[in-house]
Each structure stands twice: as C-alpha cells, then as structure tokens.
Design a protein around this motif. Structure first.
Motif, PDB file in Angstrom:
ATOM      1  N   HIS A   1     136.221  74.065   9.957  1.00 30.73           N
ATOM      2  CA  HIS A   1     137.468  73.296   9.812  1.00 30.73           C
ATOM      3  C   HIS A   1     137.361  71.961  10.554  1.00 30.73           C
ATOM      4  N   GLY A   2     137.007  72.051  11.811  1.00 34.37           N
ATOM      5  CA  GLY A   2     136.960  70.839  12.632  1.00 34.37           C
ATOM      6  C   GLY A   2     135.871  69.895  12.171  1.00 34.37           C
TER       7      GLY A   2
ATOM      8  N   PHE B   1     142.299  74.432   4.113  1.00 36.45           N
ATOM      9  CA  PHE B   1     141.039  74.655   3.394  1.00 36.45           C
ATOM     10  C   PHE B   1     141.031  75.995   2.668  1.00 36.45           C
TER      11      PHE B   1
ATOM     12  N   VAL C   1     136.892  68.021   8.985  1.00 34.50           N
ATOM     13  CA  VAL C   1     137.886  66.970   9.223  1.00 34.50           C
ATOM     14  C   VAL C   1     137.245  65.775   9.936  1.00 34.50           C
ATOM     15  N   GLN C   2     136.250  66.031  10.776  1.00 37.18           N
ATOM     16  CA  GLN C   2     135.561  64.888  11.390  1.00 37.18           C
ATOM     17  C   GLN C   2     134.792  64.085  10.340  1.00 37.18           C
TER      18      GLN C   2
ATOM     19  N   GLY D   1     136.351  78.238  12.174  1.00 36.18           N
ATOM     20  CA  GLY D   1     136.980  77.198  12.997  1.00 36.18           C
ATOM     21  C   GLY D   1     136.057  76.002  13.188  1.00 36.18           C
ATOM     22  N   GLN D   2     134.770  76.281  13.389  1.00 33.68           N
ATOM     23  CA  GLN D   2     133.796  75.190  13.514  1.00 33.68           C
ATOM     24  C   GLN D   2     133.752  74.373  12.220  1.00 33.68           C
TER      25      GLN D   2
ATOM     26  N   PHE E   1     130.940  66.874  20.917  1.00 31.31           N
ATOM     27  CA  PHE E   1     130.536  66.231  19.654  1.00 31.31           C
ATOM     28  C   PHE E   1     129.359  65.287  19.846  1.00 31.31           C
TER      29      PHE E   1
ATOM     30  N   PRO F   1     141.761  61.584  12.285  1.00 31.72           N
ATOM     31  CA  PRO F   1     142.675  62.357  11.434  1.00 31.72           C
ATOM     32  C   PRO F   1     143.804  63.005  12.242  1.00 31.72           C
TER      33      PRO F   1
END
Lengths: 165, 791
Positions: free
Chosen positions: B683-684, B725, B687-688, B680-681, B255, B717
């Motif tokens: 989703h994460g 989602f 949430v970030q 998937g990218q 990240f 989170p």
C-alpha cells in the motif's frame, strides 16, 4: 509569561517564553512526547491534539494561546487501560507502520467519528486530508477508522481483508 | 486481540503497536538527557560560492551559546566516510560551497530557539559563483560543479550485457540491424524521471553523549544502518567500534533517506566530546529538504524496436543521472541498481548506458527502489508506447516477450535471476481484474466523451542483497569500519526462563520486525510469539549487521534468524531427549513444549530445557552449557520479486486534473511471513510511486535554490489522492534462502509510477498525446492536451 491549563485532566501552571510553540511546551516542558513535530507549518498533522474540544495543530499554536484551555494529547485519549476505539482500530487494522504520524492521525480520527458516527470512505479520506502519512498509503488507516466508527456505534466491524481471503 | 500462537504466514497483529498507538513509542527527538545542548546549522543560500570569511563574534556572545564550529575546527576529522567515494564531502563546507543548504557553521546552545537565534547572527561573506544545476548542461560540462574537476561525469554504467565490452558492441549491432529492417517499428521517447525529496514523516535527529571516563560514545540516531554509523564514528575518532554504541529507537520512516551516515551525526558526536555534554540536532522540515538526500533525477531516452506482431528485437536506454554535489553512501551506485533490472522481465537484446553527473544540488542517493523504479519506469513506458504504435494489446506484447517460467536464468543484461513465472502472474492479474471488463468500462466512458485511461505494467526487481562474495567486488562496509559484507546475521538466545531473544543487526523504520522475526523464530522452535523479544537498533547488543534497506531484511537477516533458531532447536532437542530418556530424532516441538513423537504426555517445556542448559551439571556428558546460536547467512543470490499492476484514471479535459479511479495489483514476493504486513508495505510503496507520478517534484531555480522545501510546495499524497486498493498475489518462492521469501519493501514503488503514467497517456491517446512527463500535474496535462489539439 505564566500560563495555566488543563492537560489530560491535570492542571498545569508554567512560565513560558511568549514565542514558545505549544508543541514544544507539550514535548519539552511536560515531557509528553507522543505529540510529534513533522513540518512546523500545519500541513502534516503529526502534532494534532484536542484543544477545548477541537482537533488543532499544536506546531503553529503558541503555548500562551493555550492559557486557560483544556487539552487532550494522545497520552490522555485512552480511558485508563481501555483503548479508545480509534486506537484499537489502528492496531486491529494495521493502520500504522512507523507510527510517527499515528498520534496526530488518531486524534484527528477521534474527532471525525465523534462528529460523524457513520462516515463514508470519502468522508474519512477528506477528514484526514490534513494529516500526512508516508508509510501506509492511507488504505489501512481508512479501514482502521471504519473499524473504530463501527465499534463506537456498538456494531461489529467488518472483518479484516486478510481474514476474508 | 493479539494471537499468541503463530506460524509463518499468519496475519498476527503487530507487537510494536501498543506503545505507538498510546503515544508511548520513543523516537530520537524524544531523547533528552539532562543538560542536553542543541544544534543549529548556518546554511549557504548559494549553490556555488567561495567562503571568504565567517564572522562568529556576535553570535558567540549571544544568550545560551556554548560553541560555534566551522571547517577550521573539524577539518582534522577528515571527509565524510562514504562507500563509493568519488567526491566525498567535508563535514562543514571548507572554503567552498557546492550546493545551497550546505552547512557552513554549527552553533551549539542551551536551547533549540537560542541556537537558531545565534545561527542567524553568524555572518558569512560569500563570493557567489555560477552554479551548474541542469543535468544536461552539467553533462556538457561548460561549468563544473567543483572547479578542480575536469568533467562533471564521474562514472557511466554501461551494459549489454554488463562487464562484456565485446558483448556490448555486438548487442548494439544486433539492435541496429533490427532497426534497419523494413518490417520493424522503432519507438523512442526522452523522459524525465524527476528528482524527489524522500520525506519520511519523522525528520532526522541525532543525540550524542560522550563519556570521557570510559572514552565511549552513546549515539541515538534516526538511522537505518546503526552499525555503519557506529563504525563511522569510531573511525573518525580513532576508536574501536565497541567504543561506540548506536541506538536507533523507533525510526519514523526511512525510505533510504536514513540509509546514510550524515555529516551532522559525526559533528554532533564531535561537539559532545568537545563540550562534555549530550548534544542534539533535529532537522526542521525545510532543513530536511536541503540536508537529507534526494532521490531519482534521471533524464534518459528509451528506444524500443520490434515487429508489428509484438516481438521486441531490441531495447536501448541512454541517459544521465543526477548525483548532486557530492557522493555519499551509494550515490554513484544507484544507477547500477537500475542496470540490474535494465532488461526487466524480457528476453530482448538490451543496451543500457547511464552516466552519473555532478551538479550543484543536494546529493542524491537511495530512495525507495533506488535505481530500479527509474529503470522499470523507462522500460515499461516504452513497452507501452511500442504496443500502442503497433496496435497490439500491451498485455499481449508483454507476455510474448517474457522469460518463460524459470529457476535460475540469466537476463540479457547479464545477471543471474532466482525464480520467475511472469506470464502466469500477468494472467492471474488479468483474470482477477476482469481485464476485458475493465477495457469495456473504459470504452463505455470514452463513448460518453470522458477521458478515461487504463494503465498496465509489470516489473521485476532485484533485492535481498546479498551474497557475501560481492565483498570481493567492493560491495562491503569497510569504508565505515564495519567488518561485514552484505550477508545477514542473527543471534537467537533462549534464557533460563525458556523465553527467547533475537539479536539482529537490522534497522527497521516501521516494517514490523518485532513481529515478523518473532514469527520466524516461533515457527522454527514452537516458542510462542509472546515469549520472543526482538532486539535490534542497538549496536552494543546485536551482532554486526548492515541494517534495513533494499528490501533485504527478511530474505537475508530473517533467514539468519531462522538458521540460528534451527541450531538452538537442535541443541534443545538433545537436552529434551536426555531429560525424557528418548531418542533425539523422536523429539517434536509444539506449543512451547518438546515431546516424544506419538507420546504427547512425555514432554518438557522450553523453560525446563533452558533451566537444564544453564545448569551444565544436569546436561549430557560433554555438552556445553547455554542455549543460543549465532548464524551468519549468505544467500546464493539476490532475490527477484515481480508483479503486475493495473489502474484506471480519468483526466478532466478542462483542468488537466488526474483522478485515479481504481488500482489493482498482483505481486509476487515469494513466500509471505505476515500477509497483513506485506500488504501494508505494498500500500505505502504504491502510493509513493503514484506520488512521483502525480505530484512530487524537487524543483530548483537557475541559481540553484530549491523551491520545494515545505509541504506547501512539495506535494506528497494525502488520503484523497488515491483510491483503496484491490490486491492479490501469486507465490513463486525463491531457493536462495531457506524461508523462500524475496522481499516486499520496494516492490510497490518500483511497479506503480509507470502504471499511473501509462493510464494517463492511454486516456489522452485518442487526442494524439504520446507521453506526459512526471509529475502529471494538472497544468502539464492540460498543456499536453492543448498541444495535441493544436497539432
């Protein structure tokens, strides 16, 4: 202090300092490095293992507290070559990205579906509330556990989202 | 289970996973060569202090202690190499501390517990000084972060458009003229985009092992930039880059936090060389909060002017960005990345001015999105506030001011964009989510007295850096001794068994490159995915590459792998034509074999082709042996993904708690290699971004002590923070790379924080609330409700 315990079905005897954390004993002494250290405070759950049948956080447990215990780590979860349904679910439903939280998440999820074979999404989300993941946003972890629960019940899991569009 | 055949666009299961789900993935802290020594650092409790003396005598005599180092021991190694060196940092504090948690001394011992024991016995005599922590106070400049500086402001990024002084003045005049008109509305809000702790689940770790006989280092590190680390160590110890092999094993999330060369990586190498043993340092979580970079940290005022029917006539962003105490890798360049997207998807005249300010805090740098989430947050919040002020639906206002569908356009802020179709994307979202239905559900809930809000936003981001020509403007990796611009690099080798390896200079941390690079090469060559192995994160065995960050790997290095695969296939076609006595242009590759078009029976396998390639006497006259190609790929531009998000929230009027009920998206990242991984990218990432909106906040007290160093006080989170989602995508390929892919790693984070805050403000709008700063934690929301009620 000398401790004797059973780890993934094998009996282990070792001499440990009283202050040694169980997670360090597992990782550094037993060289079972699938159990991870993410926070040293019980919050993140990367170190989750099974101790006497309960999912616990090994980063805030002393090795000496595990004397006489039966422990299962991520390395001992599969039945030989056959993946545990939760492991299979994480692979099939893209329940992991970097994989660092995954062992702890899987150990926790295995207990969730053992205790509640047909959990709702809400029950799954609350069940893994003590296991932090920074990559997946939990969306596919929920799907992975739903898949595993269905498999463990002997049912066909729902198709993956990317197969239905 | 895993499919063995794939083409681009297939949701094949990840090849990384079997090891990771079995607990057999190897991470840096799992590396433990025999005799490894362990490091603990002595860290300053003060944010700003003179170091009067360091007494290591007691600690040096403690059990297991092998060495204790201070600045005196490592000063000769120089300052930490950085790319944008405005205020480079010493490897260990040298007479002066500039942020709390700064490393003052380094203890090396036989065991991690003993190293920590000894670190606690090192006595440091400090003379505490008054630090500057608050960003506005730092910009005002009464107290300096460093006593030898004239100003805490080290650079300002100003545009309107960028690089055009006359244009900036003219733009400001145009905007002022719009403000002065009687028929326009101007909305202005000062907003905080708070400082964050990136918080990869794996704390950073490094193990260095020096071999005196070969004068070589082998360094394992949790890094996103292996080649830059190898170069930095080589530079520090006056070695050739080939004398340092950096291995990044599994990296447990990055990240941006691992997109830096850190002092501890250099120091551990130093200790290994000095002591002749492998040396390891692994951060604790608390330590990570004060040792690894932070992100965001802006205070800015966004001002928007337009007509009552929603035509935006001007946008201004004026603010400050917190650099922390030093500059590391990209520190002072992060707001510049925000400037790139300063005008977003819109056509209005835009003025952007963000000053970079030093404070006595942890260094900030790239955190997922890096400048772009900040810029999009301000812009999309003020578009929303403007829409609310004029009483026009925020979707209508956005569409009215978007660029029309384009290939190659120049934004008002002055940058060339590749492709965009923003209106179609937003329309697709509105249809997908049944926008009118969502509004009706919100209104019905409100009619029951519930505080329910709908938040809409859209974004364009810039990623996939990038064109090698940027090197001439200083965007290269020379500071780390790495001879590369921002272009991509990939080598594809087919071995004598017909199986391929992809050697690539990326540094993944969970993105699934082992799977997607194989898909790229498989799609081009017809070699099955299972016969393609990806080698990255190993500098000895990969061409020079600049790692994984900025959503760049697929668009730049993936494209290089594609080009290399194409060259290998071209040579293989020649060999196949020779073996089959056919014309080269008639050769087709499918299912792992090459056959003659129209005659599937006339075929040779990749193994047969490869065997021929490695027995040159069997090759056509004049052809060289071997079957591999290395491509260096420089795209024509960066890429500009975009999208639209919407969410519904409910605020508890009694507690101020925010519950996100629904979150739906329509993103556009161009072509998609693996939709499972791309989603998937998102989703994460979402949430970030939502984590910033809802919870996360790096809080300093007035003395400069970071109060949020554990998961008890720095809230990220959990599984109960967000709903599942609902996602769809539009596809607008880019033309700047042959795959048509734009990048997806940061899009979710760039698009989400403002979506959540827009929804919260919508929920409270009837009470008169116009803005709530992030994080919208219960107390802050509750106070906003009370203040609105009183007003």
């Amino acid at each position: 202090m000398e401790i004797t315990l059973t780890v993934n079905g094998e009996k282990v005897t070792a001499d440990v300092e009283p202050r040694t954390l169980l997670v360090h004993f597992i990782r550094d002494e037993l060289r079972l490095t699938g159990t991870h250290v993410g926070c040293e405070t019980s919050y993140c759950g990367a170190c989750t293992i099974h101790l006497n049948g309960e999912a616990i956080k090994s980063c805030t447990t002393l090795a000496v507290q595990a004397d006489g215990a039966e422990i299962t780590t991520i390395e001992g979860l599969a039945d030989g070559e056959t993946l545990h349904p939760v492991q299979e679910g994480f692979w099939e439903r893209h329940g992991l990205q970097c994989g660092f939280c995954t062992p702890g998440m899987i150990m926790q999820a295995a207990k969730i579906i053992e205790e509640n074979p047909d959990p709702s999404e809400d029950e799954i989300r609350h069940g893994i509330d003590g296991n932090l993941c920074r990559c997946t946003g939990y969306h596919n972890i929920v799907k992975a556990i739903e898949y595993a629960a269905a498999k463990a019940r002997g049912e066909e899991p729902e198709p993956a989202e990317w197969e239905t569009v | 289970m895993v499919e063995t055949k794939s083409v681009l666009g297939g949701a094949i299961r990840r090849r990384e996973d079997p090891a990771l789900i079995a607990g057999q993935g190897l991470y840096t802290d799992d590396v433990a060569p025999t005799g490894t020594l362990h490091v603990a650092f002595v860290r300053s409790p003060f944010a700003k202090a003179k170091i009067l003396s360091i007494d290591t005598a007691e600690a040096a005599g403690m059990a297991g202690v092998k060495a204790i180092y201070t600045a005196d021991d490592v000063r000769h190694l120089g300052l930490l190499p950085t790319q944008v060196a405005v205020r480079a940092r010493p490897l260990l504090a040298d007479g002066q501390v500039a942020h709390s948690g700064e490393a003052v001394a380094m203890v090396v011992a036989t065991d991690r517990y003993l190293a920590q024991d000894a670190a606690e016995a090192v006595f440091v005599d400090y003379e505490a000084q008054e630090p500057v922590i608050d960003l506005k106070a730092a910009a005002a400049g009464d107290i300096k972060a460093h006593d030898d500086m004239d100003s805490n402001v080290i650079i300002a990024w100003t545009a309107g458009p960028f690089g055009d002084e006359d244009g900036i003045a003219k733009t400001r005049e145009t905007i002022q003229a719009a403000k002065d008109r009687d028929d326009t509305v101007t909305v202005s809000i000062e907003m905080v985009n708070q400082r964050l702790v990136p918080t990869a689940m794996e704390p950073r770790s490094v193990v260095a092992d020096y071999s005196p006989g070969y004068n070589r280092f082998h360094v394992h590190s949790t890094t996103q930039i292996p080649h830059a680390l190898a170069g930095a160590i080589a530079k520090t110890f006056d070695l050739d880059n080939s004398q340092v092999n950096v291995t990044a094993l599994e990296v447990g999330g990055g990240f941006g936090a691992k997109l830096n060369v850190y002092p501890d990586e250099i120091l551990v190498a130093f200790a290994s060389k000095a002591l002749g043993k492998p040396v390891k340092f692994t951060e604790s979580r608390r330590e990570a909060a004060v040792n690894t970079i932070h992100g965001r940290g802006w205070v800015a005022t966004a001002t928007m002017t337009g007509t009552r029917d929603g035509q935006i006539l001007g946008y201004e962003l004026d603010g400050l960005a917190d650099m922390g105490a030093y500059t590391q890798n990209f520190t002072a360049a992060i707001p510049f990345l925000g400037l790139f997207v300063g005008s977003g998807q819109y056509t209005m005249p835009t003025y952007f001015n963000v000053a970079c300010v030093l404070t006595n805090t942890v260094v900030t740098d790239a955190y997922r999105g890096a400048g772009r989430p900040e810029a999009e947050y301000y812009l999309e919040r003020i578009v929303d506030a403007f829409s609310r002020e004029i009483g026009v639906d925020p979707a209508e206002v956005r569409k009215k001011n978007y660029f029309d569908k384009f290939e190659d356009a120049v934004s008002p802020i002055g940058f060339a964009m590749d492709t965009g179709d923003y209106g179609a994307n937003l329309d697709a979202l509105l249809e997908f989510v049944d926008y009118e239905g969502m509004k009706a559900r919100r209104d019905a809930a409100r009619a029951e007295g519930r505080l329910v809000g709908l938040g809409l936003s859209s974004y364009v981001e810039v990623c996939g850096f990038g064109p090698s020509g940027l090197s001439d403007l200083g965007f290269n990796w020379g500071a780390y001794n790495v001879d590369s611009a921002f272009n991509g690099s990939g080598l594809v080798r087919v071995g004598g068994d017909g199986k391929a390896t992809v050697h690539i200079g990326t540094g993944p941390s969970g993105q699934g490159h082992q799977t997607t690079w194989a898909q790229i090469v498989s799609a081009e060559t017809g070699i099955p995915v299972d016969n393609i192995r990806v080698i990255s994160g190993e500098t000895d065995d990969t061409p020079v590459g600049i790692g994984s960050f900025g959503s760049r790997s697929a668009a730049v290095d993936g494209a290089a792998a594609h080009e290399a695969a194409g060259r290998v296939k071209a040579k293989a076609a020649k060999i196949a034509a020779h073996l089959l006595e056919a014309a080269e242009e008639d050769i087709r590759f499918e299912d792992g074999v090459a056959h003659v078009a129209g005659s599937p029976d006339q075929s040779v396998t990749w193994a047969e082709i490869a065997k021929t390639a490695y027995h040159p006497h069997l090759l056509p006259e004049g052809m060289e042996g071997g079957l591999e190609a290395h491509a260096v790929f420089s795209p024509g531009n960066a890429t500009w993904p975009f999208g639209s998000h919407i969410c519904m929230v409910e605020v508890d009027p009694d507690t101020g708690n925010v519950d996100v009920l629904e979150y739906l998206t329509m993103d556009d990242c161009g072509n998609v290699i693996n939709p499972m991984i791309a989603d998937g990218q998102l989703h994460g990432g979402i949430v970030q971004g939502a984590g910033q909106a809802l919870f996360e906040d790096a809080i300093y007290d007035e003395q400069g002590t970071l109060l949020t160093t554990s998961f008890m006080d720095y809230l990220i989170p959990t599984a109960t923070s967000m709903p599942s989602f609902q996602m769809e995508r539009t596809t607008t390929p880019t033309h700047v790379n042959p795959l048509g892919v734009k990048g997806i790693g940061e899009a979710g984070t760039i698009g989400s924080a403002q979506t959540v805050v827009n929804a919260v403000v919508d929920a409270l709008a009837d009470l008169g609330v116009k803005h709530v700063d992030m994080p919208v934690r219960p107390r802050r929301v509750w106070e906003a409700i009370q203040a609105a009620k009183e007003a």
